[in-house]
Motif scaffolding. Sequence first.
Motif, mmCIF file in Angstrom:
data_model
loop_
_atom_site.group_PDB
_atom_site.id
_atom_site.type_symbol
_atom_site.label_atom_id
_atom_site.label_comp_id
_atom_site.label_asym_id
_atom_site.label_seq_id
_atom_site.Cartn_x
_atom_site.Cartn_y
_atom_site.Cartn_z
ATOM 1 N N VAL A 40 -3.264 8.761 -5.050
ATOM 2 C CA VAL A 40 -2.417 7.718 -4.467
ATOM 3 C C VAL A 40 -2.558 7.717 -2.949
ATOM 4 C CG1 VAL A 40 -0.325 9.118 -4.344
ATOM 5 C CG2 VAL A 40 -0.128 6.681 -4.507
ATOM 6 N N LEU A 41 -2.703 8.912 -2.370
ATOM 7 C CA LEU A 41 -2.837 9.018 -0.918
ATOM 8 C C LEU A 41 -4.172 8.441 -0.464
ATOM 9 C CD1 LEU A 41 -1.583 10.201 1.700
ATOM 10 C CD2 LEU A 41 -2.974 12.202 1.302
ATOM 11 N N LEU A 94 -4.235 4.698 -0.844
ATOM 12 C CA LEU A 94 -3.342 4.063 0.122
ATOM 13 C C LEU A 94 -3.998 3.984 1.500
ATOM 14 C CD1 LEU A 94 -0.446 2.974 0.143
ATOM 15 C CD2 LEU A 94 0.287 5.163 1.022
ATOM 16 N N ILE A 95 -4.591 5.107 1.919
ATOM 17 C CA ILE A 95 -5.233 5.139 3.233
ATOM 18 C C ILE A 95 -6.418 4.169 3.261
ATOM 19 C CG2 ILE A 95 -6.460 6.599 4.876
ATOM 20 C CD1 ILE A 95 -3.572 7.321 4.680
ATOM 21 N N ALA A 109 -5.238 0.707 3.396
ATOM 22 C CA ALA A 109 -4.656 0.473 4.708
ATOM 23 C C ALA A 109 -5.758 0.164 5.719
ATOM 24 C CB ALA A 109 -3.857 1.695 5.157
ATOM 25 N N LEU A 110 -6.874 0.870 5.611
ATOM 26 C CA LEU A 110 -7.964 0.661 6.558
ATOM 27 C C LEU A 110 -8.748 -0.610 6.236
ATOM 28 C CD1 LEU A 110 -9.371 4.303 6.859
ATOM 29 C CD2 LEU A 110 -7.922 3.085 8.479
ATOM 30 N N LEU A 111 -8.910 -0.893 4.933
ATOM 31 C CA LEU A 111 -9.781 -2.010 4.549
ATOM 32 C C LEU A 111 -9.066 -3.347 4.578
ATOM 33 C CD1 LEU A 111 -11.533 -0.344 1.481
ATOM 34 C CD2 LEU A 111 -12.537 -0.751 3.723
ATOM 35 N N THR A 138 0.979 0.250 -8.294
ATOM 36 C CA THR A 138 1.724 0.977 -7.264
ATOM 37 C C THR A 138 1.390 0.451 -5.881
ATOM 38 O OG1 THR A 138 1.629 2.941 -8.660
ATOM 39 C CG2 THR A 138 2.247 3.272 -6.370
ATOM 40 N N LEU A 189 3.765 -1.522 -3.200
ATOM 41 C CA LEU A 189 4.026 -1.069 -1.843
ATOM 42 C C LEU A 189 3.623 -2.116 -0.809
ATOM 43 C CD1 LEU A 189 2.859 2.647 -2.073
ATOM 44 C CD2 LEU A 189 5.187 1.783 -1.973
ATOM 45 N N GLY A 190 2.987 -3.193 -1.280
ATOM 46 C CA GLY A 190 2.645 -4.267 -0.357
ATOM 47 C C GLY A 190 1.304 -4.082 0.328
ATOM 48 N N VAL A 191 0.503 -3.122 -0.144
ATOM 49 C CA VAL A 191 -0.807 -2.930 0.465
ATOM 50 C C VAL A 191 -1.922 -3.194 -0.548
ATOM 51 C CG1 VAL A 191 -0.098 -1.321 2.238
ATOM 52 C CG2 VAL A 191 -0.702 -0.463 -0.005
#
Lengths: 305, 325
Positions: free
Chosen positions: A151-152, A155-156, A159-161, A240, A244-246
Amino acid sequence: MSDLTLTKKAEAPQKAKGEFARFVERFLEDRVAVFGLALISVIVLLAVLAPLIAPQNPYDLGRVDIMDSRQPPGAQALDGFTMWLGSDGVGRDLWSGILYGLRISLMVGLVSGLIAACLGLVIGLVAAYFGGRIENVIMRIVDLQLSLPSVLVALILVALLGKGVDKIILALVVVQWAYYARTVRGSALVERRKEYVEAARSLGLSHTRTMLRHILPNCLAPVIVIATVQTAHAISLEATLSFLGVGLPQTEPSLGVLISNGFQYMLSGKYWISFFPGVALLLTIVGINLVGDRLRDVLNPRLEK
Amino acid sequence: MLAFIIRRVAQALFVVLAMVVIVFFGTYVVGDPVWMMVPGDATQEQVEQVRREFGFDKPVYLQFMLFVADVLQGEFGRSYVHGGSAIGLILDRMPATLELAFVALVMAIVIGMPLGLFAGLKPDHPAARAIMAGSILGFSLPTFWVGLMLIMFFSVMLGWLPATGRGPTTTILGIETSLLTLQGWKHIALPALNLALLKISLVIRLARSGTREASLQDYVKFARAKGLSPRRIVGVHILKNIMIPIVTVLGLEFGSLVAFSIVTETIFAWPGMGKLLLESIQRLDRPLIVAYVMVVVLLFVTINLIVDILYSALDPRVRLAGKNE
């Protein structure tokens, strides 16, 4: 002589069919697994047929009426049909939204799983087949990848892409490939030492052919088990991230996006907007996991009596 | 033993270094951070000035070396949004996250162990089947959705427990905690249960298979033959033996609890570092994201390292296996 070869040829496919039939038979012995399989079949069917069976096309803005918004389950839409599961914040029929959402969720899960499986299979095979430094480097990367929670990492990455279907598929591939690579390497290491591989090599077959045509088919059983578990995991992870909106944008309303949209209405007691898409997600994942559990039992030679 | 420890520490350092490289180039490749810091109508001169101020005009390798130098000093720059030191902001929020993860971990053991033990001792009992079905459900349920349902049920419909925030905290020995007041426990109950759910299922499965295996062992048969009461056999002989692997696995899982708390904290508005990370992602606050990743990686590497070293101290075979490879 020719008779002998003939019977042998005739026997071979029969034996293969017998094995498959035995596999099916053993799988069907477990009623819970059959239930899981039926569940998935229905869900996939609903997703595929969504445009035909959904009472409303949630993408068609001309048919969505804001006056229908946040109606409880069973309410009558202005268009005349009954919204059995209620409607969401902008007036879309929730049942239709779920059917279309299933399409996106399943698509993302399957596509990312397929790409990750192909990638992981090749990498795992190469590691096991060539060994030495190549294997060391690959397995270090696999270990590194698996030591971090998916999940981490996802998420990262997202977030970057940024948002988008292609980006979330990429993120899901990155978190999944290592599982396949590790599994395939494990069984390929065993297969590599067997005589038939040596035979293939002494016949002068290329490395690629030996790996793909001879070793790979014998490593597939555990991969199938991993694939079911990973697909369920990917679908859940996508939901998920979208929640979380990402993850996926509002224009690609997967189940996660639908649940996320309902979150803001939760505290005022309008539970259905988040509840029903969640149930659909849950049933999908439970179905896949039930089948995966049974596959693990059936395909595991150690458990065979 | 010393050689083993040195090798493992070197490996751990390598992982951290690899992460530094990945994180730096990951953020570098994605785009020019200057555009996130200047207003949309900034002039070319303003853009250049910001670029110089933050050192983005230097060549890549020089930027990387400066980045590594900063990281070595535990410095990750200033948050674009909050203005303060990024690492400071993360560390401020860390106790809340660790508290949540810790309570979830304890919950997983307290709830999961007895259920798993029971399912292992009486595998054919209907209740045992129900427990195992429940644990499959626990693996399948998406964490965030369970969180929503917990809020709906316990906060909205029953009104028993608060849905958001941490409640009042007390400071003891310099650490803020909400575990000393009833109100604090009420606030932590739902998020901790939500976070623990997956681990409860895990503990149930581990405890069940451990119990089933242990009940067939000679020492259990012997204890039974000696005439010990079933309660003593289960409580002392079996429990002790299945505790070791479970505690080990849970120790390793602590890191994943911290990672998963991103989801739980966001749903329950728990003021931990996971919620901070998600806010930073939405605002593209890069130094905070980098600081969070490095802190969590360090946490992971440390936990893995400690578990590995403890293992090799307890079981010499681990050390030898590494040597043969």
